[in-house]
Structure formats: structure tokens, C-alpha cells
Motif scaffolding. Structure first.
Motif, PDB file in Angstrom:
ATOM      1  N   GLY A 104      44.242  57.783  36.208  1.00  0.00           N
ATOM      2  CA  GLY A 104      45.454  56.728  36.595  1.00  0.00           C
ATOM      3  C   GLY A 104      44.943  55.515  36.651  1.00  0.00           C
ATOM      4  N   LEU A 105      43.547  55.184  35.877  1.00  0.00           N
ATOM      5  CA  LEU A 105      42.953  54.023  36.015  1.00  0.00           C
ATOM      6  C   LEU A 105      42.675  53.493  34.715  1.00  0.00           C
ATOM      7  CD1 LEU A 105      40.458  54.759  38.819  1.00  0.00           C
ATOM      8  CD2 LEU A 105      42.108  53.061  39.234  1.00  0.00           C
ATOM      9  N   GLU A 106      42.527  52.090  34.457  1.00  0.00           N
ATOM     10  CA  GLU A 106      42.258  51.564  33.396  1.00  0.00           C
ATOM     11  C   GLU A 106      41.234  50.266  33.589  1.00  0.00           C
ATOM     12  OE1 GLU A 106      45.312  49.560  31.208  1.00  0.00           O
ATOM     13  OE2 GLU A 106      43.999  49.259  29.418  1.00  0.00           O
ATOM     14  N   TYR A 107      39.956  50.277  32.735  1.00  0.00           N
ATOM     15  CA  TYR A 107      39.172  48.969  32.867  1.00  0.00           C
ATOM     16  C   TYR A 107      39.789  47.905  31.932  1.00  0.00           C
ATOM     17  CZ  TYR A 107      35.535  46.108  32.413  1.00  0.00           C
ATOM     18  OH  TYR A 107      34.560  44.837  32.215  1.00  0.00           O
ATOM     19  N   LYS A 108      39.961  46.779  32.337  1.00  0.00           N
ATOM     20  CA  LYS A 108      40.403  45.734  31.720  1.00  0.00           C
ATOM     21  C   LYS A 108      39.481  44.677  31.389  1.00  0.00           C
ATOM     22  CE  LYS A 108      45.335  46.283  33.271  1.00  0.00           C
ATOM     23  NZ  LYS A 108      45.572  46.811  34.452  1.00  0.00           N
ATOM     24  N   GLY A 109      38.626  44.255  32.550  1.00  0.00           N
ATOM     25  CA  GLY A 109      37.441  43.431  32.585  1.00  0.00           C
ATOM     26  C   GLY A 109      37.840  41.999  33.286  1.00  0.00           C
ATOM     27  N   THR A 110      39.024  42.239  34.327  1.00  0.00           N
ATOM     28  CA  THR A 110      39.371  41.214  35.189  1.00  0.00           C
ATOM     29  C   THR A 110      38.644  40.900  36.140  1.00  0.00           C
ATOM     30  OG1 THR A 110      40.880  42.559  35.836  1.00  0.00           O
ATOM     31  CG2 THR A 110      41.843  41.184  34.133  1.00  0.00           C
ATOM     32  N   SER A 111      37.463  41.572  36.797  1.00  0.00           N
ATOM     33  CA  SER A 111      36.895  41.271  37.882  1.00  0.00           C
ATOM     34  C   SER A 111      35.383  40.840  37.606  1.00  0.00           C
ATOM     35  CB  SER A 111      36.958  42.629  38.957  1.00  0.00           C
ATOM     36  OG  SER A 111      38.220  42.551  39.397  1.00  0.00           O
ATOM     37  N   GLU A 112      34.984  39.931  38.210  1.00  0.00           N
ATOM     38  CA  GLU A 112      33.322  39.743  37.903  1.00  0.00           C
ATOM     39  C   GLU A 112      32.707  40.353  39.091  1.00  0.00           C
ATOM     40  OE1 GLU A 112      31.917  37.991  35.954  1.00  0.00           O
ATOM     41  OE2 GLU A 112      33.892  37.790  35.049  1.00  0.00           O
ATOM     42  N   VAL A 113      31.456  40.704  38.693  1.00  0.00           N
ATOM     43  CA  VAL A 113      30.409  41.469  39.696  1.00  0.00           C
ATOM     44  C   VAL A 113      29.373  40.710  40.299  1.00  0.00           C
ATOM     45  CG1 VAL A 113      28.881  43.432  40.233  1.00  0.00           C
ATOM     46  CG2 VAL A 113      30.680  43.510  38.520  1.00  0.00           C
ATOM     47  N   THR A 114      29.472  40.394  41.749  1.00  0.00           N
ATOM     48  CA  THR A 114      28.407  39.494  42.206  1.00  0.00           C
ATOM     49  C   THR A 114      27.560  40.183  43.332  1.00  0.00           C
ATOM     50  OG1 THR A 114      27.893  37.175  42.964  1.00  0.00           O
ATOM     51  CG2 THR A 114      29.835  38.445  43.954  1.00  0.00           C
ATOM     52  N   HIS A 115      26.631  39.418  43.846  1.00  0.00           N
ATOM     53  CA  HIS A 115      25.781  39.935  44.864  1.00  0.00           C
ATOM     54  C   HIS A 115      25.953  38.747  45.989  1.00  0.00           C
ATOM     55  CE1 HIS A 115      22.284  40.722  47.427  1.00  0.00           C
ATOM     56  NE2 HIS A 115      22.088  42.091  46.719  1.00  0.00           N
ATOM     57  N   LEU A 116      26.076  39.290  47.393  1.00  0.00           N
ATOM     58  CA  LEU A 116      26.145  38.578  48.612  1.00  0.00           C
ATOM     59  C   LEU A 116      25.201  37.251  48.340  1.00  0.00           C
ATOM     60  CD1 LEU A 116      27.580  38.237  51.362  1.00  0.00           C
ATOM     61  CD2 LEU A 116      25.260  39.161  52.229  1.00  0.00           C
ATOM     62  N   LEU A 117      23.915  37.382  47.986  1.00  0.00           N
ATOM     63  CA  LEU A 117      23.146  36.338  48.016  1.00  0.00           C
ATOM     64  C   LEU A 117      23.602  35.191  46.995  1.00  0.00           C
ATOM     65  CD1 LEU A 117      20.152  35.035  47.979  1.00  0.00           C
ATOM     66  CD2 LEU A 117      19.512  36.480  46.191  1.00  0.00           C
ATOM     67  N   TRP A 118      24.105  35.620  45.654  1.00  0.00           N
ATOM     68  CA  TRP A 118      24.816  34.696  44.742  1.00  0.00           C
ATOM     69  C   TRP A 118      26.097  34.145  45.338  1.00  0.00           C
ATOM     70  CZ3 TRP A 118      24.587  38.325  39.810  1.00  0.00           C
ATOM     71  CH2 TRP A 118      23.188  38.660  39.612  1.00  0.00           C
ATOM     72  N   ALA A 119      26.976  34.809  45.883  1.00  0.00           N
ATOM     73  CA  ALA A 119      28.296  34.441  46.454  1.00  0.00           C
ATOM     74  C   ALA A 119      27.992  33.501  47.491  1.00  0.00           C
ATOM     75  CB  ALA A 119      29.044  35.644  46.990  1.00  0.00           C
ATOM     76  N   LEU A 120      27.185  33.694  48.325  1.00  0.00           N
ATOM     77  CA  LEU A 120      26.801  32.538  49.201  1.00  0.00           C
ATOM     78  C   LEU A 120      26.496  31.208  48.875  1.00  0.00           C
ATOM     79  CD1 LEU A 120      24.582  34.485  52.033  1.00  0.00           C
ATOM     80  CD2 LEU A 120      27.090  33.810  52.158  1.00  0.00           C
ATOM     81  N   ILE A 121      25.409  31.278  47.563  1.00  0.00           N
ATOM     82  CA  ILE A 121      25.050  29.910  47.194  1.00  0.00           C
ATOM     83  C   ILE A 121      26.358  29.559  46.294  1.00  0.00           C
ATOM     84  CG2 ILE A 121      23.810  28.997  45.275  1.00  0.00           C
ATOM     85  CD1 ILE A 121      21.545  30.937  46.602  1.00  0.00           C
ATOM     86  N   LYS A 122      27.186  30.243  45.285  1.00  0.00           N
ATOM     87  CA  LYS A 122      28.129  29.964  44.318  1.00  0.00           C
ATOM     88  C   LYS A 122      29.210  29.667  44.914  1.00  0.00           C
ATOM     89  CE  LYS A 122      29.087  31.040  39.760  1.00  0.00           C
ATOM     90  NZ  LYS A 122      29.836  32.123  39.149  1.00  0.00           N
TER      91      LYS A 122
END
Ligand code: SF4
Ligand code: SF4
Ligand code: FES
Lengths: 317, 292
Positions: free
Chosen positions: B109-127
Motif C-alpha cells: 500500500g505504499l509508493e516511493y515518489k521522491g518528495t522527501s529529503e533525508v537529513t541528519h540532526l547535525l545538518w538540520a541544526l545548521i541549515k
């Protein structure tokens, strides 16, 4: 920036010392240009190797400011920008014997490489008369590994080799085994893969240094994964590495998550776990880091995951 | 800020203190972490040794769960980040593979579309969050604390998949630690591998690495190592007594998770951040340097 300060690790076969040189900075020059400039204009006693200057012969690899580069392909501006400095420290590649200054010894590596039989063991399908034809698709499998120029950059940065006593096969040797094992004209892939299994294939620590630094962009870690997969298909499943991989594979199918408490047992077996891992387990339980009674519950959607497994299994047939 | 949170298996077991400290810190910073319902193990760089297509499919499913949530996916583990980003790159660049994977996903029941980015907390804090915003919330500057930033492989390598910063000289950890008021020490093993993924088949070599990784910052004068990866933390902390056996010099070095370092600066106590769960105690030097 007006000048470059070059600190070079020198070795004359007996003594080691650090020698400093200074040359005027010039834009758009390579690492190899720097070394050639010193040798030609300042100190002819400096030893390094190079030949083609076109990233083909693989002889000019050297470490600068802590990592290996192919000298003729790397701009000094890239290094200056990376480390924000005009001081460049040169060393010979790591994980090789050093002959003189920046010159390294290849003989032991070539000897080691012969273990994986880096030559074609022809199939019966071809012959001298008919030749050994290959489709474009078949060629694409060897296109990347045949790009290897034996520069040694991957070996220099390999973190397993830095602590290994020398049995672990250098990444370019693993790549060489892969290259012949997947060649459609080769009739005996096992003969390339078996020696890899016997020589610590599973000790690769996944540091990604080889694939990151290879100047030819060869996907070395994917090739290692391939060698592992095929070795297990060939029946080499009884080692710790293979059991460890299967523990992950099995747990995700069963629960969706890893059962860390059971992981040592699945990887090492009961006796070895009891004899080796009791102190580790005891200190972890004491600090509350593991709960031996904790078992992962099946995740929501586990049936769907099992369908994905079934589908992947069908495809691999 | 709202993320689909991918904790990874270790946060449920041996690194539960990272779950505790991540939640505390995210809450204090006003970052909303919504744990993905039904996430699975990323394969931890092992499943592809058995079946590469399956490893991709399992992570495509994780990515699809984040897409359903309509949020970027955030992890606090280097290897989870690498596995998820590898999958995303493979699927985004190869339509044929994406179609093949989606046939399997649709069965659940799922599909991959490519709409979400993947990040790490370290990067998210900075960016995403911003250093200035982080600095504003510092209640207890970590003045006097000397930290050795141990990146771990999979947050920088391979750069064509990770690519947040220059892999030969990353600065993100230093930027955060300095924003918290800590002093960063330079040490040889800053970008080294912890060896965790081969601790079973290559025990002897990995223990050697563990010792080298502890001695190097010690010689550089660090009070502790801080790392953005629970696997590095586990390797360097849990196995330190075993690694010590091969060395006569004292290798003792406390190892903190990145959110624990941040949490200390935000004013939480070591206990609130579950720092007391570490094998090599960090509490004495924290008392000495920060008075906590
Ligand atoms: S990934 Fe494996 S083979 Fe490649 S450099 Fe690291 S340890 Fe060596
Ligand atoms: S695999 Fe790449 S880094 Fe290694 S020797 Fe060949 S070209 Fe050089
Ligand atoms: S001189 Fe031949 S590869 Fe650099």
C-alpha cells in the motif's frame, strides 16, 4: 597568496626528516607541478614517481595534508581551498613500504594481487579462431573496474589496512577479483572469489575511504558487497561476517527491526558468545544500556515488509 | 520545523540515552519530531551483502512513510542517514529501478515518489534551524570544555551521497560545539572510522582502532569525544575496556552523543540527558569543567 610552503616527508632508506621548501604560488597548477618544480629548480635529490601526467599510469599518487590524491589530476587550488592554508604537507602513500621520499614499493602488492588470479580464465564458448565476443551489456559490467590505474590511493586510505597485519586484500585487489568474476568471457568466477573469501573479505569496516578517494570513481564498496553476496551463494555462509549479515536480513523480515540482544548469538554462536562477551554484556546491563529481556515487537505493516521480501526473492531467481 | 523522525534500531536498545537526549533537545529547541509509524531497520550497511535490491526496497519503504507524512526525514545516526540517502539517490536517478521497487511497495500500500529529503540532526541544526537561533537558547555556555569532534565515516563519505560539506575538512561539528561555547581540539583521528560495522569479524583490528581513536584526542588534550553517530559512540564507549587490554597507557576517554553536548548547553543535567548510562563515565569531568 604569494607563496606556497611545502613540507615534504623525506626518507633516504635510513633516516627520516621533514624538509621545507618555498615556491611562488601560481593559479591552476597541479600537485605534480609542485613536485616537479622543486625537483627541477630547487632540489634534484627529491624522489617521487610520475610518468603520463594524464591520470592514466597511476604512478603519481601522494598524500597531501592527510589524504591521498592523484598528483597530476589534483589542482593545488582545491587543496588550498579545502584546508584554507598555503602550507602543503606531502607524505608517501600509507599502507605501502616506502623506498625513498615519496616513492613506494609495489612488489608486495603485486604478489598479493596474484592470489585472486587477475587474469581471464576463458570460457569454453570462445576460441582463438572465433574470438571472445561480448555484448554491450556484458561489457558494461567490467567497464568501471577496468578503469583502475593501480594508483594505490584506495589502499593508502583504507582504514582496515592501517590496523591489519597485511592479510586483508587491498581494495584494488578486491576490485580486480570482481572485475574477472563478472566478465562474461571468464569461465571460473569461483577461482577469483574463493581466495577473496579466504583472505579476510569480511574484515572491510565500511569506512568508505576507498570509494571516496578513488580518482577513477570506481564503486569499490558496491563491488565488495557483490563479492560477499556471491561468496555466500557459493556456500561460504558459516563465517561471522555472513552470519552477521543474515542476522540483519532475518530480523527485518521477522520483526522489521534488529534484535540487538540476540545479534552476538546469531553472529558468534552460543559458546563463543558466552566465553567472549559476558563482561561486555554485564557492563551494559549494569549501566542499563541493554535489557536482556527486551525483544522487538513486530512493526506496524510487517505483512507488507514480508511481501517485499517475497517479491525480492522472486526477482533474484 | 517538523520532521519525520527515523530513530534507527540502536535508539530503541543500546543507545536509548540518545533517544532520551534527542527528544529533550528537540523539544527545547521547538523542533517537532514525529516518529515514522512502522519504520524498519535501515539494514545498517549489512543487508545489501545478502540482497542489494531488498536493501533498497526496505529503505524505499521508509522513505515512502516519510512522504506520506509530508515531511523531510531526519535521523540522528550516520549509517541510517547514509543508507536512506543512498536509496533515495539510486531511486531518483534510475527510473527503471524505481518502477521495479514500487511494484513491491504497492503490495504493502505504499509508493516511493521522491518528495522527501533525508537529513541528519547535525545538518538540520545548521541549515534549517540556524546557529543564531541555537545560540539564543544557550543557558549554560560550555566554556572551558575541550571537545574532540569525531565525525564518523558515514556522515561525510561518500561525498556524492552525503555532500553536506567538504568531506576532507568538514566543520559542522566544530561550528555547533563553538556555538555552544566549547573549545574544539584538533586531533589526528577526527575523520577516522570507528570500525563498528566489522566488530565481529575483525575484532582484533577494530579494538586497535578503538584504542587509537581514544588516544589521539587524549594526547590533544580533549576532555571528551563528541560524535553525531550512535554506532561510533557505542564502539568507542562500550568496547573501550576491551580495547584498553591491548595497551599499557591509559586510553580512558568519555564519549558523548551530539544531542547530549547540546543538552548540557541548554541547561539540562547529565542525568536528564542520560549521560550516566555511558560505560566510560563522563560525569566527573563535567562536574569539574561545568560544575554540573
Ligand atoms: S570500505 Fe573497506 S576496503 Fe574500502 S577503504 Fe574502508 S575498510 Fe578498506
Ligand atoms: S581502485 Fe581507484 S584508487 Fe584504487 S588503485 Fe584503482 S584507480 Fe587507484
Ligand atoms: S602521472 Fe600518470 S597518473 Fe599521474
Amino acid at each position: 597568496m604569494e607563496k606556497l610552503v611545502l613540507r615534504i616527508h623525506r626518507y633516504d632508506g635510513v633516516n627520516k626528516w621533514l624538509q621545507e621548501y618555498q615556491i611562488p604560488y601560481k593559479k591552476n597548477k597541479t600537485v605534480l607541478w609542485v613536485l616537479t618544480k622543486i625537483k627541477e629548480e630547487i632540489d634534484p635529490s627529491l624522489n617521487f614517481t610520475s610518468a603520463c601526467r594524464h591520470a592514466i599510469c597511476g604512478s603519481c599518487a601522494v598524500r597531501v595534508n592527510g589524504t591521498a590524491y592523484l598528483g597530476c589530476k589534483t589542482a593545488i587550488d582545491e587543496i588550498i581551498e579545502t584546508f584554507d592554508t598555503n602550507v602543503l604537507t606531502f607524505e608517501p602513500l600509507k599502507n605501502f613500504e616506502v623506498v625513498r621520499d615519496l616513492v613506494i614499493e609495489w612488489k608486495p602488492k603485486v604478489k598479493k594481487m596474484k592470489l585472486v588470479k587477475p587474469w581471464l580464465i576463458p570460457t569454453k564458448a570462445g576460441s582463438i579462431e572465433k574470438g571472445f565476443q561480448q555484448s554491450e551489456q556484458e561489457f558494461s559490467k567490467i567497464a568501471s573496474p577496468t578503469d583502475c590505474i593501480l594508483c594505490g590511493v584506495c589502499t593508502s586510505e583504507c582504514e582496515q589496512l592501517s590496523v591489519n597485519d597485511g592479510v586483508f586484500l587491498d581494495p584494488f585487489i578486491l576490485s580486480k577479483a570482481y572485475r574477472f568474476a563478472v566478465d562474461s568471457r571468464d569461465g571460473s568466477p569461483e577461482e577469483h572469489i574463493q581466495p577473496v573469501v579466504e583472505n579476510e573479505l569480511w574484515k572491510c569496516i565500511h569506512c568508505m575511504q576507498c570509494v571516496t578517494n578513488c580518482p577513477k570513481g570506481i564503486p569499490l564498496t558496491d563491488q565488495i558487497a557483490y563479492l560477499r553476496k556471491v561468496s555466500m551463494k557459493m556456500g561460504a555462509k558459516g563465517n561471522q561476517g555472513a552470519r552477521h549479515a543474515y542476522a540483519f536480513y532475518g530480523d527485518v523480515k521477522k520483526y522489521g527491526r534488529l534484535n540487538e540482544t540476540m545479534l552476538p548469538l546469531k553472529t558468534d554462536g552460543i559458546m563463543s558468545t558466552i566465553s567472549k562477551r559476558i563482561p561486555l554484556a554485564a557492563r551494559m546491563v549494569y549501566k542499563g544500556k541493554i535489557n536482556p529481556l527486551h525483544f522487538p515487537k513486530k512493526v506496524k505493516g510487517i505483512e507488507g515488509i514480508r511481501k517485499i521480501y517475497k517479491y525480492a526473492q522472486e526477482l533474484s531467481k | 520545523m517538523r520532521y519525520g523522525f527515523f530513530p534507527g534500531c540502536t535508539l530503541e536498545s543500546a543507545a536509548e540515552e540518545l533517544m532520551i537526549s534527542t527528544k529533550k533537545v528537540a523539544n527545547a529547541l521547538g523542533i517537532e519530531l514525529i516518529e515514522l509509524e512502522g519504520w524498519t531497520c535501515c539494514g545498517a550497511s549489512h543487508i545489501q551483502d545478502v540482497d542489494g535490491f531488498l536493501a533498497t526496497s526496505v529503505n524505499a519503504r521508509n522513505l515512502a512513510l516519510a512522504e506520506k507524512l509530508g515531511a523531510p526525514l531526519l535521523t540522528v545516526c550516520n549509517t541510517c542517514t547514509l543508507m536512506l540517502r543512498t536509496t533515495k539517490k539510486e531511486l531518483d536517478e534510475d527510473k527503471e529501478l524505481r518502477d521495479k521497487v514500487n511494484i513491491g511497495l504497492r503490495k504493502s500500500g505504499l509508493e516511493y515518489k521522491g518528495t522527501s529529503e533525508v537529513t541528519h540532526l547535525l545538518w538540520a541544526l545548521i541549515k534549517d534551524y540556524g546557529l543564531e537561533n541555537l545560540k539564543k537558547l544557550v543557558k549554560r555556555p560550555l566554556t572551558g570544555l575541550k571537545v574532540a569532534n569525531f565525525y564518523g565515516c558515514h556522515i561525510v563519505r561518500p561525498p556524492d551521497i552525503m555532500g553536506f560539506e567538504n568531506h576532507k575538512n568538514p566543520r559542522s561539528m566544530e561550528i555547533i560545539a563553538e556555538a555552544l561555547g566549547a573549545e574544539c581540539v584538533d586531533f589526528d583521528q577526527r575523520l577516522a572510522c570507528c570500525g563498528f560495522h566489522a566488530v565481529f569479524p575483525a575484532e582484533k583490528e577494530v579494538m586497535k582502532l578503538t584504542a587509537i581513536n581514544c588516544i589521539s584526542p587524549k594526547l590533544a588534550g580533549a576532555d571528551c569525544i563528541v560524535t553525531p553517530c550512535p554506532l561510533c559512540q557505542m564502539q568507542l564507549d562500550m568496547y573501550q575496556p576491551d580495547a584498553q587490554k591491548g595497551y599499557s597507557e591509559d586510553i580512558e576517554m568519555p564519549i558523548l552523543h551530539l544531542p547530549q553536548l547540546i543538552g548540557l548547553a541548554l541547561g539540562f543535567s547529565p542525568k536528564e540527558l542520560a549521560i550516566n548510562r555511558h560505560i566510560v563515565s563522563a560525569v566527573p569531568f563535567l562536574k569539574e569543567s561545568l560544575g554540573v
